[in-house]
Design a protein around this motif. Sequence first.
Motif: not given
Length: 466
Positions: A224-236
Amino acid sequence: MKKKLSNQFLTNYMVVFLLTILTTAFAFMLLSFASGLISDTLAKNRFPASSIIKEDYTKIDASPVVQNGGGVQVVDKEYRVIYSNGLDTIGKSQLSAEEFTGFLTESKGKSYHYDILYQPGGEFWLIVTFPTSIRLDFSLVYNKEASAGDFVRAGGAMVSVALIYLLMLALFTFLFSRITAASITVPLRKLCDGTRLLREGDYSVRVDLRLKNEFAELQNTFNDMAARIEHEISLRKKSEDNRRRLILDISHDLKNPMSSIQGYAEMCMKKPELPEQERGAYLQTIHQNSRRANRLLTELFELSQMDSPDFSIKPIKTELCEYLRQVCGGLVPQLERAGFRYEFEIPEESVFALLDTERFGRIIQNLSDNTVRYNPQGTTVAVGLTAQDHQAVIHFHDDGSGIPAHLTEDIFKPFVRADNSRNSKTGGSGLGLSIAKKIAQAHGGDLTLDSDGNKGSTFRITVPTI
């Protein structure tokens, strides 16, 4: 990590190994002690052969033995069973010397306790039999008069058994410690590998431990943490791309009018002899481009204000139908000048909503500006209102050129325009729809697009009713 943890497990289990040895020795001591405590209460010890034997076997009282589940047999010197009462494990009335000898030597291996006593006066053997409850045939006996060779062999055998027992116990302890350690270190190693990849920038990494214990919860948390980080990086990354595109669009849209203003102003300054009509045309161009640049900067400032946390509207209770009639009435001159037809379908009943009337009217005005800018003469504009389920929907439809399908998802982003040429005649600032959508959202509603290719476009403005 694995080496340290596995060694810690091995150390812990070696401690358990030593404790097991001590516990085993203590258990034998306890068994010996318990045997001593209960020995006097057992039937076989309460009624031994010595307590009932008589010189005349006919005077032997066998009733206490029989009442406690035992049996009494008397065998004379001819190996005949001359008396039997109660439990009988011999099963014969006459034995041979070999059978009687076998009975005496094998009696300890049976599931019965035999107490055998010879009466020399009466020349008979008294046999008292009880069923054995539990028997542990182990005893340590030492006689210093035994042969030295026998002592060495017996002692060697005992030492060998003890060593084999200890080696097997140590081996099992070692294997169990490794297996237990592996059940922890293997999931930890996978989690560490995943964390390392995540640290190195591989945000798509996921861990699959295939477990259903606490490690499974840790796995889910990590994923879940990795998915959230991946999503945040994608948004950034997307935000950064949008920011760069926004800067390029602003630079491009400001460069053209500013270059035009600069060029014509320099010409007017360097050529004072220019005819009045030509000079007026140059000044007119300077004025138009300055207005275009000023409009772009004004809308950029307005869009920036709407993105600020301090942005707010000032809504008041408004009768939406009457308000929409007034707004549409203000559009009529613009539509007629552009050669557009128009249709307004606004219900007569009252529909109330909380509106910042000045800002909300900007939504419809921006939609009208875009329609006039990008569609040919003869286009029909239709505005309608429906209300249900505590929500009002304003439809703004045109049957003009429509919006390309590849722009339908991005049309509300800043500087996205249906006219990719970005020319000064048809291309607006590209901010109108972005501003309109933010105004609608600030009212608790939204602005969306339904496009049907070349058959025109339909914008839907939603707003909560009261």
